[in-house]
Design an enzyme around this catalytic site. Structure first.
Site, short mmCIF file in Angstrom:
data_model
loop_
_atom_site.label_atom_id
_atom_site.label_comp_id
_atom_site.label_asym_id
_atom_site.label_seq_id
_atom_site.Cartn_x
_atom_site.Cartn_y
_atom_site.Cartn_z
N ARG A 256 0.87 -1.12 0.00
CA ARG A 256 -0.10 0.11 -0.12
C ARG A 256 1.05 1.14 0.04
NH1 ARG A 256 -5.28 -1.56 4.00
NH2 ARG A 256 -6.23 -2.74 2.24
N GLY B 125 -12.08 -5.43 1.74
CA GLY B 125 -13.57 -5.04 1.81
C GLY B 125 -13.92 -4.14 0.76
N LYS C 100 -17.19 -19.30 2.61
CA LYS C 100 -18.34 -19.38 3.03
C LYS C 100 -19.31 -18.56 1.74
CE LYS C 100 -18.44 -19.68 7.98
NZ LYS C 100 -18.65 -18.74 9.15
N GLY D 28 -7.75 -9.83 0.46
CA GLY D 28 -6.40 -10.16 1.31
C GLY D 28 -5.94 -11.65 0.95
#
Ligand code: 3PG
Ligand code: MG
Length: 398
Positions: free
Chosen positions: A37, A378, A198, A355
């Site tokens: 980053r 996110g 999931k 990630g």
């Protein structure tokens, strides 16, 4: 996607530029775990600085609870940031008020200062307009280069964008361009490769994406839920049995929308998830009752590779197996290498993010070989859900 202003549309010479960055880098024992980053932000700072701006960098770091906490200070980022941009970086021990004002007032054209963690003030996460005004007082222009924090409607990402002339930085611009090329105006056929544990956490994503892509490839434990919903016995595999109805709805929706859904046809199974544990490859309808699926098998890798070879664009989020433990990394690594090769040959535009995904690409040593790897976790996911990111929307609003 609404057109936004970039550094090409502003004249920062002599101006105080408030630059919202995402310096929320992973730290291990006081050392930076991954400097991506910082490296990806550096060109924006260098450009602003060389164009004569007084650059005021602000960021959040970790999740302090609205008050100063030494463990979440941005001070340890000063030296790495200075090294990345090749010039000194001043530090202000607060992001608003007299300490910040003094640091900013001391800047000459081309100078750079870093302000202390925005989240040391509870007003930041509340998107407080008064706090945004305090921030705005420190600058003449606002540049947002924090795509990875754009899913947060916080004072520094949203309210502030409406108080000063606003533009996207080079990293934000690159992220938006890549995402647009992948899903808004892609070369078809476009494929999505979605993995992870999931279905429940990626429900909105799956629902949105079946309407966007020509091929939807699903791997990882979330594939078990879809297989189970179709009557496949998945043994002791990770599986959300209570999501079977939802899974069937997604499968039906893909069919109706003409989206080719690709699920594993074989799997690598083991009795336990442990290093050195014996494993075997079985057809997907032959999973022993006491075993769990931990990776896709070679037939599935082959079938996916075939789809990729016919695709022109790929969006990738989520590993297709438990890649953090050999030999269950084989499927993900094989696909990563295939994607890298097709990209290198100019046959595929490949965009990946998240990630775990980036860690898996790093594990396969191909991070630099994809067309674009997002710095976002996110925010990338929310974008794949078709959501409007507040930090991006705020830039288009002016
Ligand atoms: C991230 O690392 O995902 C961004 O920096 C946002 O951080 P947050 O999830 O704490 O808001
Ligand atoms: Mg996050």
């Amino acid at each position: 996607m609404a057109k936004f202003r970039s550094l090409d549309d502003i004249d920062p010479k002599g101006k105080r530029v408030l630059l919202r960055a995402d310096l929320n880098v992973p730290m291990k024992g006081g050392k930076i775990g991954d400097a991506t980053r910082i490296e990806r932000l550096a060109p924006t700072i260098r450009e602003l600085s060389s164009r004569g701006a007084r650059v005021v960098v602000m960021s959040h770091f970790g999740r302090p609870k609205g008050k100063p906490e030494a463990a979440y200070s941005l001070r340890p980022l000063v030296e790495p940031l200075a090294a990345a941009i090749g010039r000194p970086v001043a530090f202000a021990e607060d992001c608003v008020g007299p300490l910040a004002e003094r640091a900013v007032a001391a800047l000459k054209p081309g100078d750079v200062a870093l302000l202390e963690n925005l989240r040391f003030h509870a007003e930041e996460e509340k998107n407080d307009r008064g706090f945004a005004k305090q921030l705005a007082a420190l600058g003449d222009l606002y540049v947002n280069d924090a795509f990875s924090a754009a899913h947060r409607a916080h004072a520094s990402t949203q309210a502030l964008a409406h108080l000063l002339p606003a533009a996207a930085g080079r990293l934000m611009q690159a992220e938006l361009d890549a995402l647009e090329a992948a899903l808004e105006t892609p070369k078809r056929p476009v494929a999505a490769l979605i993995g992870g544990a999931k279905v429940s956490t990626k429900l909105d994503l799956l629902t949105f994406i079946t309407g966007k892509v020509d091929v939807l490839i699903i791997g990882g434990a979330m594939a078990n839920t879809l297989l189970f919903a179709q009557g496949v016995a998945v043994g002791k595999s990770l599986c959300e049995r209570d999501m079977a109805d939802t899974a069937r709805r997604i499968i039906e929706q893909a069919k109706q929308r003409g989206c080719d859904l690709v699920l594993p046809m074989d799997g690598v199974v083991a009795r336990e998830f442990k290093a050195g544990t014996p494993s075997e490859t079985v057809a997907i309808d032959r999973v022993p009752p006491d075993a769990m699926i931990l990776d896709i098998g070679p037939r599935t890798v082959h079938a996916i590779a075939e789809r990729l070879a016919r695709s022109k664009t790929l969006v990738w989020n989520g590993p297709v197996g438990a890649f953090e433990m050999a030999p269950f990394d084989a499927g993900t690594t094989a696909l990563a290498k295939r994607v890298a090769a097709l990209t290198r040959e100019g046959k595929l535009l490949s965009v990946a993010g998240g990630g775990d995904t980036v860690a898996a690409l790093a594990h396969a040593r191909v991070v630099d070989e994809l067309s674009y790897v997002s710095t976002a976790g996110g925010a990338f996911l929310e974008w794949l859900e078709g959501r409007t990111l507040p930090g991006v929307a705020a830039l288009g609003a002016r």
